[in-house]
Design a protein around this motif. Structure first.
Motif, PDB file in Angstrom:
ATOM      1  N   HIS A 244      -4.630   6.832  -3.485  1.00 31.46           N
ATOM      2  CA  HIS A 244      -4.931   6.938  -2.058  1.00 31.46           C
ATOM      3  C   HIS A 244      -3.792   7.676  -1.351  1.00 31.46           C
ATOM      4  O   HIS A 244      -2.615   7.421  -1.639  1.00 31.46           O
ATOM      5  CB  HIS A 244      -5.099   5.540  -1.449  1.00 31.46           C
ATOM      6  CG  HIS A 244      -5.760   5.535  -0.116  1.00 31.46           C
ATOM      7  ND1 HIS A 244      -5.118   5.929   1.037  1.00 31.46           N
ATOM      8  CD2 HIS A 244      -7.030   5.194   0.253  1.00 31.46           C
ATOM      9  CE1 HIS A 244      -5.947   5.810   2.063  1.00 31.46           C
ATOM     10  NE2 HIS A 244      -7.111   5.364   1.618  1.00 31.46           N
ATOM     11  N   PRO A 245      -4.103   8.594  -0.432  1.00 31.96           N
ATOM     12  CA  PRO A 245      -3.036   9.331   0.262  1.00 31.96           C
ATOM     13  C   PRO A 245      -2.046   8.433   0.990  1.00 31.96           C
ATOM     14  O   PRO A 245      -0.857   8.777   1.100  1.00 31.96           O
ATOM     15  CB  PRO A 245      -3.816  10.213   1.252  1.00 31.96           C
ATOM     16  CG  PRO A 245      -5.171  10.355   0.650  1.00 31.96           C
ATOM     17  CD  PRO A 245      -5.443   9.059  -0.058  1.00 31.96           C
ATOM     18  N   CYS A 289      -3.649  11.465   7.820  1.00 25.92           N
ATOM     19  CA  CYS A 289      -3.749  11.913   6.430  1.00 25.92           C
ATOM     20  C   CYS A 289      -3.669  13.434   6.323  1.00 25.92           C
ATOM     21  O   CYS A 289      -4.387  14.151   7.024  1.00 25.92           O
ATOM     22  CB  CYS A 289      -5.060  11.417   5.822  1.00 25.92           C
ATOM     23  SG  CYS A 289      -5.263  11.857   4.080  1.00 25.92           S
ATOM     24  N   THR A 290      -2.829  13.922   5.435  1.00 29.24           N
ATOM     25  CA  THR A 290      -2.685  15.368   5.224  1.00 29.24           C
ATOM     26  C   THR A 290      -3.854  15.949   4.442  1.00 29.24           C
ATOM     27  O   THR A 290      -4.026  17.174   4.410  1.00 29.24           O
ATOM     28  CB  THR A 290      -1.378  15.674   4.466  1.00 29.24           C
ATOM     29  OG1 THR A 290      -1.384  14.967   3.214  1.00 29.24           O
ATOM     30  CG2 THR A 290      -0.172  15.230   5.289  1.00 29.24           C
ATOM     31  N   LEU A 291      -4.673  15.095   3.831  1.00 31.47           N
ATOM     32  CA  LEU A 291      -5.830  15.565   3.057  1.00 31.47           C
ATOM     33  C   LEU A 291      -7.141  15.377   3.811  1.00 31.47           C
ATOM     34  O   LEU A 291      -8.220  15.610   3.264  1.00 31.47           O
ATOM     35  CB  LEU A 291      -5.916  14.818   1.721  1.00 31.47           C
ATOM     36  CG  LEU A 291      -4.707  14.921   0.786  1.00 31.47           C
ATOM     37  CD1 LEU A 291      -4.945  14.116  -0.480  1.00 31.47           C
ATOM     38  CD2 LEU A 291      -4.416  16.377   0.442  1.00 31.47           C
ATOM     39  N   CYS A 314     -10.989   5.953  -0.969  1.00 35.22           N
ATOM     40  CA  CYS A 314     -10.727   7.294  -0.462  1.00 35.22           C
ATOM     41  C   CYS A 314     -11.832   8.234  -0.924  1.00 35.22           C
ATOM     42  O   CYS A 314     -12.211   8.230  -2.102  1.00 35.22           O
ATOM     43  CB  CYS A 314      -9.377   7.798  -0.956  1.00 35.22           C
ATOM     44  SG  CYS A 314      -8.982   9.499  -0.455  1.00 35.22           S
TER      45      CYS A 314
END
Length: 322
Positions: A244-245, A289-291, A314
């Protein structure tokens, strides 16, 4: 595989004012197992600890199942609940200086649950048991006559551990047991808990924000965000290769000494956890979150397999595995 000693299913905790602090938490704890619970402040870790022992403020709504040896703690009558606390399920509170009574000698405080539960036949037996407990946690029995302010931070934390073990519980909840301790003392307390867990066969729920600590102490690791567990699995795998990020960002926040990759590297965890009263839609982590993609804002959070005996909530986990 042994039967679980503690089963938590669909646990929800809402504080007065309609503030949801825990939103559907599930986990299982088996005899002799240590489960780590990690996350930032405000994610619901200590609320879970309070819910397990029913120590939360009046007016707090708690629903779900907390099964201790098959018995639902949330449904216990006051007399039965009093009998279960400390004998079957106990807790090491965070902040020993605030948890111990400053005007009572530590021996008297450790003796209280022993007397309440009738585990000693007289004053001499109580004093003997108190001395044994102090020696178990690495303190001389003579310190029983001391007041909390006469002890160092690490010694006070050892007293709290002795107090939690006073009635030989099967399950121990350690809520941030190394808070406010220096690194060397933290290591001593962690080593002590590990030795006691192995020696006594305790099932332990270890709560902290430090993933690296949990990777050392626990066999399994669960990561919380916004009142939910977002990843769970073997601690070494979760720490080394987060699915998970949010877990990845937490792990990156703790640098590895001597590894040049961590020098001046951003943690990737900007912003703050959400207000429990206004949790973002979809995946609650998506604003940080960067994603994150557009679908994350509407995707209904669900568990997805992330390896052997692992899962993560996720959207990218399923896609990367396909």
């Amino acid at each position: 595989m042994s039967e679980p000693v503690l089963v938590v299913r669909d646990l929800h905790v809402t504080y007065p004012g309609d503030v949801p602090a825990v939103r559907g938490v599930d986990f299982v704890l088996r005899p002799g197992e240590t489960l780590g619970l990690a996350g930032e402040s405000g994610c619901g870790k200590s609320t879970i600890a309070g819910a397990l022992l029913r120590l939360l403020p009046a007016g707090t709504k708690v629903t779900g199942d907390v099964l201790l040896d098959g018995e639902d703690v949330l449904a216990l009558r006051p007399g039965r609940l009093r009998a279960v606390r400390w004998t079957a399920l106990s807790i090491v509170f965070q902040g020993a200086l605030h948890s111990l009574n400053p005007v009572q000698r530590i021996g008297d405080q450790i003796a209280e649950p022993i007397r309440v539960h009738g585990l000693a036949s007289g004053d001499a037996d109580v004093r003997l048991r108190v001395g044994e407990l102090l020696e178990t946690v690495g303190l001389p029995a003579s310190r029983a006559s001391d007041f909390p302010h006469q002890l160092s931070g690490g010694q006070r934390q050892r007293v709290l551990i002795a107090l939690a073990l006073a009635c030989d519980p099967r399950v121990l909840v350690a809520d941030e047991p190394t808070t406010a301790l220096d690194v060397m003392v933290q290591a001593q307390v962690l080593r002590l808990l590990e030795e006691l867990q192995q020696e006594l066969g305790l099932a332990m729920l270890f709560i902290t924000h430090d993933l690296s600590t949990l990777a050392y102490v626990c066999r399994r690791l669960a990561v919380m965000y916004a009142g939910r567990i977002v990843e769970e699995g073997p601690s070494d795998q979760v720490f080394a290769a987060p699915a998970h990020p949010y877990t990845a960002a937490l792990a990156a926040a703790f640098p590895v000494i001597g590894d040049p990759r961590y020098r001046m590297a951003p943690s990737g965890l900007g912003g703050d956890p959400p207000d429990p009263r206004s949790v973002p839609s979809g995946c609650p982590f998506h604003p940080r979150c960067t994603l994150s993609v557009d679908e994350c804002a509407s995707w209904e959070v669900e568990r997805r397999p992330a390896g052997d005996d692992r899962w993560a909530a996720c959207l990218h986990v399923g896609r990367s595995a396909s």
